[in-house]
Design an enzyme around this catalytic site. Structure first.
Site, PDB file in Angstrom:
ATOM      1  CG  HIS A 200      -1.757   0.831   1.302  1.00  0.00           C
ATOM      2  ND1 HIS A 200      -3.149   1.447   0.739  1.00  0.00           N
ATOM      3  CD2 HIS A 200      -1.695   2.327   2.066  1.00  0.00           C
ATOM      4  CE1 HIS A 200      -3.502   2.527   1.010  1.00  0.00           C
ATOM      5  NE2 HIS A 200      -2.551   3.038   1.729  1.00  0.00           N
ATOM      6  CD  GLU A 201       1.983   3.699   3.711  1.00  0.00           C
ATOM      7  OE1 GLU A 201       2.212   4.802   3.405  1.00  0.00           O
ATOM      8  OE2 GLU A 201       0.922   3.481   4.274  1.00  0.00           O
ATOM      9  CG  HIS A 204       0.312   6.086  -0.304  1.00  0.00           C
ATOM     10  ND1 HIS A 204      -0.773   7.018  -0.898  1.00  0.00           N
ATOM     11  CD2 HIS A 204      -0.139   5.167   0.519  1.00  0.00           C
ATOM     12  CE1 HIS A 204      -2.130   6.602  -0.366  1.00  0.00           C
ATOM     13  NE2 HIS A 204      -1.599   5.533   0.667  1.00  0.00           N
TER      14      HIS A 204
END
Length: 205
Positions: A200-201, A204
């Protein structure tokens, strides 16, 4: 607090009630009860009647809202009040002749935060080396209530650790607790959850 301070400086009685209490206490009685409140205040005059949380009974009406005889609207015609959510008030309340004089009270600046922290610090045993300026710099944007809570949390931490005075470390930790929430030292994250979070990170990034 500002209204209470004004009453104190003027040496007059201070009556306080919140909008949410108004709705609960005066349901079915509306404007008549408000007039009764002001009649009682009139008997103690001069005095200050302060209504907090006006947004509880003065929210914007939507298209399917209640009509002009809504009890809340009748109640509002009798009030002078305050709110920390002015954007949620019905525009009809802000027209000339009603709430047309506004006094915004902003969040405290650096010097204000130092002064507020010192006021609340007098209620607990503070270590002589505490740097209030450092705590104030770490709490930009904090309200007076949050600053009071920080001092209180610092005192609780000192007690938990068996100390009789509140140290700089206690206050710094309480800033983290109040602003960001308490640490979860016993939280267990599975390898699968770690992988999901890392993907997920990276997304980003």
């Amino acid at each position: 607090l500002l209204a209470k301070a004004v009453a104190g400086e003027a040496k007059v009685p201070f009556f306080s009630i919140s909008g949410s209490e108004f709705v609960e206490m005066f349901v079915g009685m509306g404007a008549a009860k408000v007039r009764d409140l002001f009649k009682q205040a009139g008997e103690k005059a001069p005095c200050i009647v302060f209504i907090d949380e006006i947004d509880a009974i003065g929210k914007k009406r939507d298209t399917g809202g209640l009509g002009g005889n809504d009890e809340r609207e009748q109640t509002l015609n009798q009030l002078l009040a305050a709110t920390n959510r002015p954007e949620s008030l019905d525009p009809a309340l802000l027209r000339p002749g009603r709430f047309d004089r506004r006094v915004p009270v902003e969040l405290p600046d650096l010097q204000g935060r130092i002064a507020i922290l010192k006021v609340h610090g007098k209620r607990v045993h503070i270590d002589g080396d505490v740097d209030w300026s450092a705590i104030a710099r770490a709490t930009a944007g904090a309200s007076g209530a949050e600053l009071a809570n920080i001092v209180n949390e610092g005192a609780l931490r000192a007690v938990r650790l068996g100390r009789k005075t509140v140290t700089q470390a206690d206050l710094e930790e309480s800033v983290e607790t109040v602003i960001a929430g308490a640490q979860r030292k016993n939280a267990v994250i599975s390898p699968q959850e770690k992988q999901i979070v890392s993907h997920h990170e990276v997304g980003h990034a």
